[in-house]
Design a protein around this motif. Structure first.
Motif, PDB file in Angstrom:
ATOM      1  N   GLN A  72       4.354   5.299  -5.604  1.00 38.70           N
ATOM      2  CA  GLN A  72       4.449   5.045  -7.038  1.00 38.70           C
ATOM      3  C   GLN A  72       3.412   5.854  -7.809  1.00 38.70           C
ATOM      4  O   GLN A  72       3.705   6.435  -8.861  1.00 38.70           O
ATOM      5  CB  GLN A  72       4.243   3.559  -7.307  1.00 38.70           C
ATOM      6  CG  GLN A  72       4.200   3.192  -8.782  1.00 38.70           C
ATOM      7  CD  GLN A  72       3.835   1.732  -8.969  1.00 38.70           C
ATOM      8  OE1 GLN A  72       4.021   0.919  -8.079  1.00 38.70           O
ATOM      9  NE2 GLN A  72       3.300   1.410 -10.123  1.00 38.70           N
ATOM     10  N   ARG A  73       2.177   5.910  -7.275  1.00 43.50           N
ATOM     11  CA  ARG A  73       1.111   6.650  -7.963  1.00 43.50           C
ATOM     12  C   ARG A  73       1.455   8.139  -8.041  1.00 43.50           C
ATOM     13  O   ARG A  73       1.281   8.775  -9.085  1.00 43.50           O
ATOM     14  CB  ARG A  73      -0.211   6.439  -7.227  1.00 43.50           C
ATOM     15  CG  ARG A  73      -1.399   7.090  -7.944  1.00 43.50           C
ATOM     16  CD  ARG A  73      -2.691   6.895  -7.156  1.00 43.50           C
ATOM     17  NE  ARG A  73      -3.031   5.479  -7.039  1.00 43.50           N
ATOM     18  CZ  ARG A  73      -3.015   4.804  -5.885  1.00 43.50           C
ATOM     19  NH1 ARG A  73      -2.692   5.423  -4.757  1.00 43.50           N
ATOM     20  NH2 ARG A  73      -3.340   3.537  -5.843  1.00 43.50           N
ATOM     21  N   GLU A  74       1.957   8.694  -6.941  1.00 42.87           N
ATOM     22  CA  GLU A  74       2.308  10.116  -6.937  1.00 42.87           C
ATOM     23  C   GLU A  74       3.437  10.403  -7.914  1.00 42.87           C
ATOM     24  O   GLU A  74       3.368  11.350  -8.708  1.00 42.87           O
ATOM     25  CB  GLU A  74       2.708  10.555  -5.528  1.00 42.87           C
ATOM     26  CG  GLU A  74       3.060  12.042  -5.445  1.00 42.87           C
ATOM     27  CD  GLU A  74       3.428  12.480  -4.041  1.00 42.87           C
ATOM     28  OE1 GLU A  74       3.623  13.690  -3.845  1.00 42.87           O
ATOM     29  OE2 GLU A  74       3.519  11.608  -3.141  1.00 42.87           O
ATOM     30  N   THR A 115       2.601   1.625  -3.325  1.00 38.95           N
ATOM     31  CA  THR A 115       1.640   2.007  -4.356  1.00 38.95           C
ATOM     32  C   THR A 115       1.332   3.492  -4.291  1.00 38.95           C
ATOM     33  O   THR A 115       1.231   4.163  -5.324  1.00 38.95           O
ATOM     34  CB  THR A 115       0.350   1.184  -4.208  1.00 38.95           C
ATOM     35  OG1 THR A 115       0.667  -0.200  -4.364  1.00 38.95           O
ATOM     36  CG2 THR A 115      -0.679   1.589  -5.246  1.00 38.95           C
ATOM     37  N   ASP A 116       1.173   4.031  -3.080  1.00 36.95           N
ATOM     38  CA  ASP A 116       0.905   5.465  -2.932  1.00 36.95           C
ATOM     39  C   ASP A 116       2.057   6.296  -3.495  1.00 36.95           C
ATOM     40  O   ASP A 116       1.843   7.262  -4.240  1.00 36.95           O
ATOM     41  CB  ASP A 116       0.683   5.815  -1.458  1.00 36.95           C
ATOM     42  CG  ASP A 116      -0.619   5.245  -0.919  1.00 36.95           C
ATOM     43  OD1 ASP A 116      -1.485   4.883  -1.733  1.00 36.95           O
ATOM     44  OD2 ASP A 116      -0.761   5.148   0.318  1.00 36.95           O
ATOM     45  N   ARG A 118       0.829  -1.206   0.000  1.00 35.84           N
ATOM     46  CA  ARG A 118       0.000   0.000   0.000  1.00 35.84           C
ATOM     47  C   ARG A 118       0.865   1.259   0.000  1.00 35.84           C
ATOM     48  O   ARG A 118       0.605   2.210  -0.741  1.00 35.84           O
ATOM     49  CB  ARG A 118      -0.930  -0.017   1.212  1.00 35.84           C
ATOM     50  CG  ARG A 118      -2.077  -1.023   1.092  1.00 35.84           C
ATOM     51  CD  ARG A 118      -3.091  -0.842   2.217  1.00 35.84           C
ATOM     52  NE  ARG A 118      -2.555  -1.271   3.496  1.00 35.84           N
ATOM     53  CZ  ARG A 118      -2.660  -2.503   3.970  1.00 35.84           C
ATOM     54  NH1 ARG A 118      -3.244  -3.439   3.260  1.00 35.84           N
ATOM     55  NH2 ARG A 118      -2.168  -2.814   5.150  1.00 35.84           N
ATOM     56  N   THR A 157       7.800   0.355 -10.777  1.00 34.45           N
ATOM     57  CA  THR A 157       7.338  -0.083 -12.095  1.00 34.45           C
ATOM     58  C   THR A 157       8.435  -0.756 -12.908  1.00 34.45           C
ATOM     59  O   THR A 157       8.155  -1.314 -13.964  1.00 34.45           O
ATOM     60  CB  THR A 157       6.788   1.103 -12.913  1.00 34.45           C
ATOM     61  OG1 THR A 157       7.863   2.012 -13.217  1.00 34.45           O
ATOM     62  CG2 THR A 157       5.705   1.841 -12.150  1.00 34.45           C
ATOM     63  N   ASN A 212       4.217  12.020 -15.485  1.00 35.42           N
ATOM     64  CA  ASN A 212       3.380  12.333 -16.644  1.00 35.42           C
ATOM     65  C   ASN A 212       3.187  13.839 -16.772  1.00 35.42           C
ATOM     66  O   ASN A 212       3.270  14.398 -17.878  1.00 35.42           O
ATOM     67  CB  ASN A 212       2.028  11.643 -16.505  1.00 35.42           C
ATOM     68  CG  ASN A 212       1.129  11.895 -17.706  1.00 35.42           C
ATOM     69  OD1 ASN A 212       1.419  11.446 -18.810  1.00 35.42           O
ATOM     70  ND2 ASN A 212       0.036  12.596 -17.491  1.00 35.42           N
ATOM     71  N   GLY A 261       4.325   8.593 -10.455  1.00 37.20           N
ATOM     72  CA  GLY A 261       3.856   8.352 -11.820  1.00 37.20           C
ATOM     73  C   GLY A 261       3.065   9.526 -12.359  1.00 37.20           C
ATOM     74  O   GLY A 261       3.220   9.925 -13.516  1.00 37.20           O
ATOM     75  N   THR A 262       2.183  10.106 -11.517  1.00 37.31           N
ATOM     76  CA  THR A 262       1.413  11.276 -11.931  1.00 37.31           C
ATOM     77  C   THR A 262       2.329  12.454 -12.223  1.00 37.31           C
ATOM     78  O   THR A 262       2.167  13.156 -13.226  1.00 37.31           O
ATOM     79  CB  THR A 262       0.399  11.656 -10.838  1.00 37.31           C
ATOM     80  OG1 THR A 262      -0.493  10.555 -10.629  1.00 37.31           O
ATOM     81  CG2 THR A 262      -0.401  12.885 -11.240  1.00 37.31           C
TER      82      THR A 262
END
Length: 533
Positions: A58-60, A55-56, A52, A476, A66, A62-63
């Protein structure tokens, strides 16, 4: 064979071939094997929490990655627009200067003649033969430009200045956004780096837990193998030759023993011989196995667990050597094991990362007997759950994930050495690479050179902080799945003999230089090779 009889009492004299679980056998208290029934959370709570958190982060990241890509594109576009506006303004400057020169010469003529110029006066002011030859048109232009051309040029210049100012503001805004995103990306990277200490501690704790469980599992595996060898020894010592069907024998000692069919004994012996071998999603042995790969090896079957269940004859009285197919039904046929006794089976377990003796779970979809003739394929339970995909007792992720571990947070105990330095990979990738390395050594007379293999989450964060434009977002990278290598020794450069050899031969071993890393794709990395991706 004296004392042989077959009947309803057969199951009552089954030898319990499978050893007890570690917690029941008094081995490694607190290191119990996870429940083999799949659920929404991985059985190791520490790893689940890491998943978890990772993932948090990684998501930040990744955003932000981009957004930074879009911001870089905006900077390029606004810079190009500014360059274009600047060129237009410079052209307007030149036009104003040209018009101003005409006006200056016109004014000079006026001052010289104290009146409006005539054509002869303008010709006398000519500065070049072209001016002289074009005197008439020059006079006409000067007369027409009195109120129009200079004013028009000035207006166009003013518009160009405003356009340049707007483009400059847009370029500054784009650059400021890019700088802000870079700052936020740096902050997020620093936060990721800050928690890697906690990750390191928890991962060490998880690794210790897994090591303890693997040790307990080895004890259970060894005890089961010893039980099976003792059973075979009893058969051999009594001169009993197995037949095509199970029978019951009474030994001279008075012990009653089930004599299993020859095909069953051969298959169970194969499965027992595989105990301790590593799990691999596509493993068919002899170095690594998947759950259905193990049953293919034991019985010469084909296809996945579901395909095996579809064609094998179902039975309601499971015996050693039969296959047990595992659900729950909403996951479809996600696992298969070789039955040892009413309680235990041998299976290549994704979460335990090996071929193990484990309890038969409650979510049994059915039993089948491979020694019976095959039937036409019948319907079997199909996956209806829209969540995680389970296979061989573990999560099967399309991103390359395996065994339920997060990317970059795989315990070293779940990986295998590749034979070069301390580098480790997922076990099937490691074994395949060893074959590739041997072939390379035969071709070049020297070992392969490896700079990077499995990459921890912490290492991914560090590399991303150094090379955010090149490195994968932490969590990733295929390095984090233990499925990628970086090479050296010549193979790191396009056009070398080593790289050409890899391109020609690596595919035979399941390795490839991915398409995004090839020349002309914008991110050339000849050194980066991936397994089975």
């Amino acid at each position: 064979m004296p004392g042989v009889r077959v009947g309803a009492a057969l199951l009552s004299v089954i030898v319990m071939l499978g050893a007890q679980p570690p917690e029941e056998a008094g081995v490694a208290p607190g290191a119990a094997v996870p429940d083999s029934r799949p659920g929404e959370a991985f059985a190791y709570p520490v790893v689940a929490q890491l998943q978890r958190t990772a993932t948090d982060v990684q998501r930040e990241l990744g955003t932000l990655a981009n957004d930074i890509h879009l911001a870089e594109q905006a900077v390029r576009e606004s810079s190009a627009a500014l360059d274009q506006a600047r060129s237009a303004r410079e052209a307007a400057n030149a036009a104003v200067r040209a018009r101003q020169a005409d006006v200056d010469r016109y004014a000079s003529a006026i001052l010289s003649s104290f009146g409006r110029p005539n054509q002869f006066q303008v010709l006398l002011l000519a500065r070049s033969p072209d001016d002289f030859l074009d005197g008439s048109s020059l006079m006409a232009r000067v007369q027409e430009a009195e109120a129009e051309e200079l004013t028009g040029a000035v207006q166009r210049h003013q518009a160009a200045v405003r356009a340049e100012e707007a483009a400059s503001n847009a370029a500054k805004a784009a650059a400021d956004r890019k700088a802000d995103l870079d700052r936020r990306n740096g902050d997020a990277t620093n936060r990721a780096a800050a928690i890697t200490g906690e990750f390191r501690s928890k991962l060490a704790q998880t690794n210790s837990t897994v090591v303890a469980m693997q040790q307990a599992q080895r004890t259970r595996n060894d005890q089961t193998a010893a039980n099976w060898r003792a059973y075979l020894d009893k058969l051999a010592a009594s001169g009993i030759r197995p037949g095509p069907a199970p029978t019951e024998a009474t030994l001279q000692s008075g012990e009653r023993l089930v004599v299993w069919p020859e095909a069953t004994i051969r298959a169970v012996t194969t499965a027992v011989g595989a105990l301790g071998k590593p799990y691999a999603p596509q493993g068919d042995g002899p170095d690594a196995y998947s759950c259905d790969g193990l049953t293919r090896a034991a019985y010469g079957l084909k296809g996945s667990a579901a395909e095996q269940m579809a064609v094998l004859q179902p039975v309601n009285d499971p015996q050693p050597g039969d296959l047990v197919f595992i659900g729950p039904e909403r996951y479809g046929v996600q696992n298969v094991g070789v039955v040892l006794d009413p309680r235990t089976m041998i299976s290549a377990d994704a979460r335990l990362v090996g071929v193990v003796v484990t309890d038969i779970p409650t979510a049994v979809l059915g039993y089948a007997r491979p020694s019976l003739p095959l039937r036409p394929a019948q319907p079997v339970p199909q996956r209806t759950d829209s969540g995680l995909v389970w296979r061989c007792g573990g999560v099967d992720l399309p991103s390359g994930g395996w065994s339920g571990y997060p990317n970059g947070l795989i315990p070293a105990s779940a990986l295998c050495p590749i034979g070069i330095g301390d580098h480790r990979l997922r076990c099937d990738a490691a074994f395949s690479f060893q074959g590739l390395a041997a072939a390379f050594g035969s071709a070049f007379g020297r070992p392969m050179c490896v700079t990077d293999s499995y990459r921890t989450f912490e290492e991914q964060v560090r590399l991303y902080g150094v090379k955010p434009a090149l490195a994968a977002v932490p969590g990733t990278s295929n390095h984090g799945w233990g499925l990628a290598l970086d090479l050296c020794g010549g193979a790191q450069s396009f056009g070398t003999a080593e790289y050409a050899w890899m391109r020609a031969n690596a595919g035979r071993f399941g390795w490839q230089n991915p398409s995004w890393a090839l020349p002309g794709r914008g991110r050339e990395e000849p050194w980066h090779w991936e397994y089975g991706i």
